[in-house]
Motif scaffolding. Structure first.
Motif, PDB file in Angstrom:
ATOM      1  N   ILE A 111       3.864  -0.421   0.625  1.00 27.71           N
ATOM      2  CA  ILE A 111       3.280  -1.746   0.343  1.00 27.71           C
ATOM      3  C   ILE A 111       3.285  -2.614   1.601  1.00 27.71           C
ATOM      4  N   PHE A 112       4.437  -2.648   2.303  1.00 28.26           N
ATOM      5  CA  PHE A 112       4.541  -3.495   3.498  1.00 28.26           C
ATOM      6  C   PHE A 112       3.646  -2.990   4.627  1.00 28.26           C
ATOM      7  N   ARG A 113       3.446  -1.663   4.703  1.00 26.90           N
ATOM      8  CA  ARG A 113       2.484  -1.129   5.668  1.00 26.90           C
ATOM      9  C   ARG A 113       1.083  -1.643   5.345  1.00 26.90           C
ATOM     10  N   GLY A 114       0.716  -1.579   4.068  1.00 27.83           N
ATOM     11  CA  GLY A 114      -0.590  -2.071   3.628  1.00 27.83           C
ATOM     12  C   GLY A 114      -0.790  -3.538   3.927  1.00 27.83           C
ATOM     13  N   MET A 115       0.294  -4.322   3.777  1.00 28.31           N
ATOM     14  CA  MET A 115       0.205  -5.769   4.027  1.00 28.31           C
ATOM     15  C   MET A 115       0.022  -6.055   5.514  1.00 28.31           C
ATOM     16  N   PHE A 116       0.700  -5.298   6.377  1.00 28.87           N
ATOM     17  CA  PHE A 116       0.587  -5.561   7.815  1.00 28.87           C
ATOM     18  C   PHE A 116      -0.784  -5.141   8.361  1.00 28.87           C
ATOM     19  N   PHE A 117      -1.257  -3.986   7.933  1.00 30.55           N
ATOM     20  CA  PHE A 117      -2.514  -3.457   8.478  1.00 30.55           C
ATOM     21  C   PHE A 117      -3.748  -3.897   7.678  1.00 30.55           C
ATOM     22  N   GLY A 118      -3.553  -4.810   6.721  1.00 28.53           N
ATOM     23  CA  GLY A 118      -4.699  -5.368   5.984  1.00 28.53           C
ATOM     24  C   GLY A 118      -5.426  -4.363   5.125  1.00 28.53           C
TER      25      GLY A 118
END
Length: 416
Positions: A111-118
């Motif tokens: 989830i946090f990867r998805g949030m950082f890379f949009g």
């Protein structure tokens, strides 16, 4: 069948199958030959790791269900029976309980990867929403699973969390009684939770299929957030990413195995190794670590706001914290997808990650000062990040220039 298919059946049996049920063709086109951006890093392997974790949980769960007895008089003893008397039971039970924690660790990283890379930005909004639905369903499944051993923390955790429903106006009490199967947590509750805990992973698996389907329509996002321009930007999924994912899975299994063999109970609460007793309340009721951030948000609202009492306020806050994740594609309207090229966003993102970790820590502490005030501050910042910071950043931030293509970015690194 695809109009641009390159698949040719290898023999008569394969040709016969292909004309009737083209599963091999489907696997080759949509799994093996699927064009994948060539610059994906190891943060992208957690999707495959999560599929593996779900498989592990389903298989071990089915085996455990064969030996578990969903009855308040027998549930605690049946778990001890699995651990002590069933062949391989201790390992299977440990893999299942540790597996839940490993599943959430991978889920939060994903989830946090998805949030950082949009990864939530257009055209991937449905993909993101399905991911959040999986997250919510997984939390519900994990909570119900935590109740099944019928220890002290299982019983009192179920009592506290199901009480949330009583705060809902008009229908709250009816919902609470429907969920519990009576006026208090008891045998009907345990049976309901066992049934749902068994059923929900298969629903999660179905949503995962939709999630992967939604991924295959626009294709993968990538670390620089620039869309694929041509074939030079991609490589086939197999063998390049199947090998990379397999290697990451092996690495992930090392800490998983360490916990299973050397510290299977380290993440559990000591009170849950005492049989449930409705007459003795534990001094401090806490859920499992992976539910703590949202438990903190629920508990932080201990004051009335106008006509909304503190209990309903907590429920609304927890609901809003989930809703914020669902609607983030429309809150962050920046044209630049990847956080790599957003200097201000990077700092606020780091603050948000620290805030989330703080929420998890505070959820495990007792409801006393200074923890209650810190919980309010961290909860406030959680909502501030989604509903104020992201929309404002989208308007005022000046992003760094983007590479024109994935190939330029990759080759530029190679030559520099």
């Amino acid at each position: 069948m695809s109009e641009h298919s390159t698949y040719v059946p290898g023999n008569a049996a394969e040709k016969w199958l292909d004309e009737r049920l083209p599963v091999v063709r489907f696997a080759k086109e949509h799994l093996m030959d699927f064009p994948t951006p060539k610059n994906l890093n190891y943060w992208w392997t957690f999707g495959a790791i999560l599929v593996m974790c779900l498989g592990v949980q389903i298989v071990t769960g089915i085996i455990l269900a064969m030996h578990y007895t969903p009855n308040v008089a027998l549930a605690f003893d049946s778990v001890e029976h699995i651990r002590r008397d069933v062949n391989g039971g201790r390992i299977i039970q440990a893999v299942h309980s540790v597996g839940a924690s490993m599943f959430f660790a991978a889920l939060y990283i994903h989830i946090f990867r998805g949030m950082f890379f949009g990864s939530y930005k257009a055209p991937r909004e449905i993909l993101w929403i399905l991911g959040v639905v999986i997250f919510i369903l997984t939390m519900a499944t994990a909570f119900m699973g935590y109740v099944l051993p019928w220890g002290q923390m299982s019983f009192w955790g179920a009592t506290v969390i199901t009480n949330i429903f009583s705060a809902i106006p008009v229908v709250g009490e009816s919902l609470l009684q429907l969920l519990r199967g009576g006026f208090a947590v008891g045998n009907p509750t345990l049976n309901r939770f066992f049934s749902l805990h068994y059923l929900l992973p298969f629903i999660i698996a179905a949503v995962v299929v939709l999630h992967i389907w939604a991924l295959h329509v626009p294709g993968n996002n990538n670390p620089i957030g620039v869309e694929v321009k041509d074939k030079r930007d991609t490589v086939p999924f197999h063998p390049y990413y199947t090998m990379k994912d397999a290697f990451a899975m092996v690495l992930f299994m090392i800490p998983f195995a360490w916990f299973v063999f050397f510290a299977p109970d380290i993440l559990g609460h000591p009170d849950n190794y005492i049989m449930a007793n409705s007459q003795v309340t534990p001094s401090h009721i806490v859920p499992e670590w992976y539910l703590l951030p949202f438990y903190t948000i629920l508990r932080a609202i201990d004051f009335n706001v106008l006509f909304i009492n503190s209990q309903l306020g907590g429920v609304i806050a927890m609901g809003l914290s989930m809703l914020a994740l669902l609607v983030v594609p429309w809150l962050d309207t920046s044209k630049v997808r990847s956080g790599t090229f957003r200097p201000m966003f990077k700092w606020f993102y780091a603050l948000f990650v620290l805030d989330f970790i703080a929420l998890a820590y505070l959820g495990a502490q007792e409801a006393a000062e200074p923890y209650t005030t810190l919980a309010k501050v961290c909860t406030g910042y959680y909502f501030l990040h989604f509903f104020v910071i992201l929309p404002v950043l989208s308007r005022i931030e000046v992003a760094k220039p983007l590479p024109t293509s994935i190939s330029e970015s990759v080759l530029g690194k190679a030559h520099s």
